[in-house]
Design a protein around this motif. Sequence first.
Motif, short mmCIF file in Angstrom:
data_model
loop_
_atom_site.label_atom_id
_atom_site.label_comp_id
_atom_site.label_asym_id
_atom_site.label_seq_id
_atom_site.Cartn_x
_atom_site.Cartn_y
_atom_site.Cartn_z
N LEU A 48 0.85 -1.19 0.00
CA LEU A 48 0.00 0.00 0.00
C LEU A 48 0.88 1.24 0.00
O LEU A 48 2.05 1.18 0.38
CB LEU A 48 -0.90 0.02 1.23
N VAL A 49 0.30 2.35 -0.43
CA VAL A 49 0.97 3.64 -0.28
C VAL A 49 0.62 4.17 1.10
O VAL A 49 -0.57 4.34 1.42
CB VAL A 49 0.52 4.64 -1.37
N ARG A 50 1.63 4.37 1.92
CA ARG A 50 1.40 4.85 3.28
C ARG A 50 2.16 6.16 3.49
O ARG A 50 3.35 6.24 3.19
CB ARG A 50 1.88 3.81 4.31
N ARG A 51 1.46 7.15 3.97
CA ARG A 51 2.07 8.45 4.22
C ARG A 51 2.80 8.97 2.99
O ARG A 51 3.95 9.40 3.05
CB ARG A 51 3.01 8.39 5.43
N ASP A 52 2.12 8.83 1.86
CA ASP A 52 2.59 9.33 0.56
C ASP A 52 3.85 8.61 0.06
O ASP A 52 4.57 9.13 -0.81
CB ASP A 52 2.89 10.85 0.63
#
Length: 253
Positions: A208-212
């Motif tokens: 996933l994309v987390r915190r950009d």
Amino acid sequence: MTAKSAAVAPADVPVAAKLEALLTLQHLDSQLDEIRRVRGDLPEEVSDLEDEIAGYEVRVKKFDEDIQGLNDFIKSRKQASKDAETLIKKYDEQQQNVRNNREFEAIAKEIELQRLEIQIADKKIKESQYQIDVKNAEISGTKSKLDERRKDLDTKKSELDTIISENEEEERAIMAQREEATKPVEDRLLTAYTRIRGNVRNGLAVVLVRRDACGGCFNTVPPQRQADIISHKKIIVCEHCGRILADVEVRTA
């Protein structure tokens, strides 16, 4: 229409469903990785020990064959020596009935040749016996190492069997879930997933994309690319590490 014909082909499955299936697959594979990580290097150690033991067994067998060959050679040399002694007795008797010096010297020469044959045979027998002693010492040392490795193998196998039995049911259940998770995904995408997993250290092919940032390599993912990921219209990979970006994690306040 049968259930089989009514089933949706992987190519017709929406991208969002494929990404969800890939995330599930990644979660299951990570669980399997953890189970197998508990085993550590035991499977490789067991395999290495089995190979080492097989090598020692081949070595002992070769020594046994060499010793058998040497014993056969000693037997033939002893027979040759015995034959030479028989001939010497025969020539000794013939010398008693010679008619002239020439016949006497000819027989004496034959006797000398047979005595030389006995000396050579004795020398060859001693050399062969020495080789047998050396090989027997080698066999003794090899068998000692073989016994040690077999004990090590029994210990390692016991440890591995214990670990496997403890997780066998869980692993079997996960494998069944994994098989279901792969159904919505076409072979081409599964092949890419497997390849990515093999190329990264932590086995994470889908993140996933987390915190950009990419959840695998932690490099920044631009806002427009995040918007494309959220739309779930196509499979998007990280431009830095090549991992599949399945979704963008929603931040909570």
